[in-house]
Design a protein around this motif. Sequence first.
Motif, PDB file in Angstrom:
ATOM      1  N   TYR A   2       0.864  -1.189   0.000  1.00 25.56           N
ATOM      2  CA  TYR A   2       0.000   0.000   0.000  1.00 25.56           C
ATOM      3  C   TYR A   2       0.897   1.235   0.000  1.00 25.56           C
ATOM      4  N   GLY A  16       0.572   5.496  -0.415  1.00 21.38           N
ATOM      5  CA  GLY A  16      -0.283   6.669  -0.541  1.00 21.38           C
ATOM      6  C   GLY A  16       0.531   7.948  -0.593  1.00 21.38           C
ATOM      7  N   SER A  50       3.037   0.787   3.414  1.00 13.90           N
ATOM      8  CA  SER A  50       2.804  -0.262   4.406  1.00 13.90           C
ATOM      9  C   SER A  50       2.590  -1.575   3.672  1.00 13.90           C
ATOM     10  N   MET A  72      -4.508   7.400  -2.698  1.00 15.47           N
ATOM     11  CA  MET A  72      -3.856   6.107  -2.697  1.00 15.47           C
ATOM     12  C   MET A  72      -3.280   5.845  -4.090  1.00 15.47           C
ATOM     13  N   SER A 132      -1.524  -4.637   5.109  1.00 12.78           N
ATOM     14  CA  SER A 132      -2.766  -3.900   5.337  1.00 12.78           C
ATOM     15  C   SER A 132      -2.506  -2.403   5.173  1.00 12.78           C
ATOM     16  N   ASP A 133      -3.588  -1.660   4.978  1.00 13.45           N
ATOM     17  CA  ASP A 133      -3.471  -0.222   4.745  1.00 13.45           C
ATOM     18  C   ASP A 133      -3.230   0.519   6.060  1.00 13.45           C
ATOM     19  N   LYS A 134      -1.978   0.920   6.290  1.00 17.00           N
ATOM     20  CA  LYS A 134      -1.618   1.696   7.474  1.00 17.00           C
ATOM     21  C   LYS A 134      -0.976   3.020   7.070  1.00 17.00           C
ATOM     22  N   THR A 135      -1.361   3.525   5.914  1.00 17.00           N
ATOM     23  CA  THR A 135      -0.738   4.745   5.399  1.00 17.00           C
ATOM     24  C   THR A 135      -1.211   5.995   6.149  1.00 17.00           C
ATOM     25  N   GLY A 162      -2.906   0.287  -4.039  1.00 19.35           N
ATOM     26  CA  GLY A 162      -3.883  -0.142  -3.041  1.00 19.35           C
ATOM     27  C   GLY A 162      -3.919  -1.636  -2.818  1.00 19.35           C
ATOM     28  N   GLY A 163      -2.771  -2.274  -2.684  1.00 22.05           N
ATOM     29  CA  GLY A 163      -2.739  -3.708  -2.432  1.00 22.05           C
ATOM     30  C   GLY A 163      -3.342  -4.488  -3.592  1.00 22.05           C
TER      31      GLY A 163
END
Length: 352
Positions: free
Chosen positions: A150, A152, A161, A175, A164-167, A178-179
């Motif tokens: 991820y 952003g 990150s 973004m 998981s999305d920890k941006t 986005g994975g």
Amino acid sequence: MKKRIRWNKTTRNNYITYAVVILAFVVMQAMVSAGSISSTLKGMLVPICAYVVMAISLNLTVGILGELSLGHAGFMSVGAFTGVTAAVALSNHVSSGPVLLIVGMVVGALFAALIGFLIGIPVLRLKGDYLAIVTLAFGEIIKGIFNNLYVGLDSSGLHMSLLSDKTNLDEAGQMVIGGPMGLETIPKVATFPIGVLLVLVSLVIIFHLVGSRAGRAIMAVRDNRIAAESIGINVTKYKLMAFTVSAALAGAAGTLFAMNYSTLVANKFDFNTSILILVFVVLGGLGNMLGSIIAATALTILPEALRQFSDYRMLVYAIVLILVMLATNNDTFKAFLARLIPGRKKNEKEVV
């Protein structure tokens, strides 16, 4: 008596390849200006350029170096994701679309070259099936990383990150990667002229490398590794050189390909894409760059051209594959192309 200078066979073939690419560009541009091609074919022009660069870059590894790589799409994905990320980060500072695209391609090529260099150090010590399996694994690993990455962009800069999305982007943030959703905000600035320019630059790089002292060393390693080592050729150095250049060109092609779309997922650069590019190389002929260009162009257009003939589509596709292989690997066909540029006469001096 004044003697005329003539090109040798290799130089003549190289110029034929340049001429074919430039002629195809002029014809297609004229057709686009006249509105005589369909919107589907017009939308395929940039992907064709990207696939052509992928084919000739893989031919450097498979045809010139003599090593089988099954993970070439992995370098394409590295170029696509890093190049687009750089383009998005610079989009507020660079207003020109072509400049943004070129910067993205340079960044994508540099990152792909770096990954190719790092991967090549351990991988190129292997041979044959072992090398093919490891490069295949590399392509799948790269795809898995981008499926879980991820990235952003907001006023504070880039945030990354994994898993998981920890941006934690601010309200104005966007973004970029986005994975599993892939590239979400791609500047759609890829153009056919820049695609053809990339093809020509790639050909110049490959032809100059092959014709250089390093290129002769690379082909010596391909023909007989033990004999090459016995005369002092650094096998690891030259194999790594070819592999890195091939990866860099694939990275630039990946950026060009990605910036022709609005969104793109990592699964696009899977094992099937690597095999498709390998098919381009095999059908066009190992070491034959013009053949790779013809095969990549024909096999990119063909599936769409045959879509209306659903009942006979795969039959015609198979027949065309056979015809392309026969044509691009046929001495008569090569001799016909060679006649396009006058050859030397017996009483004239050839300058290499």
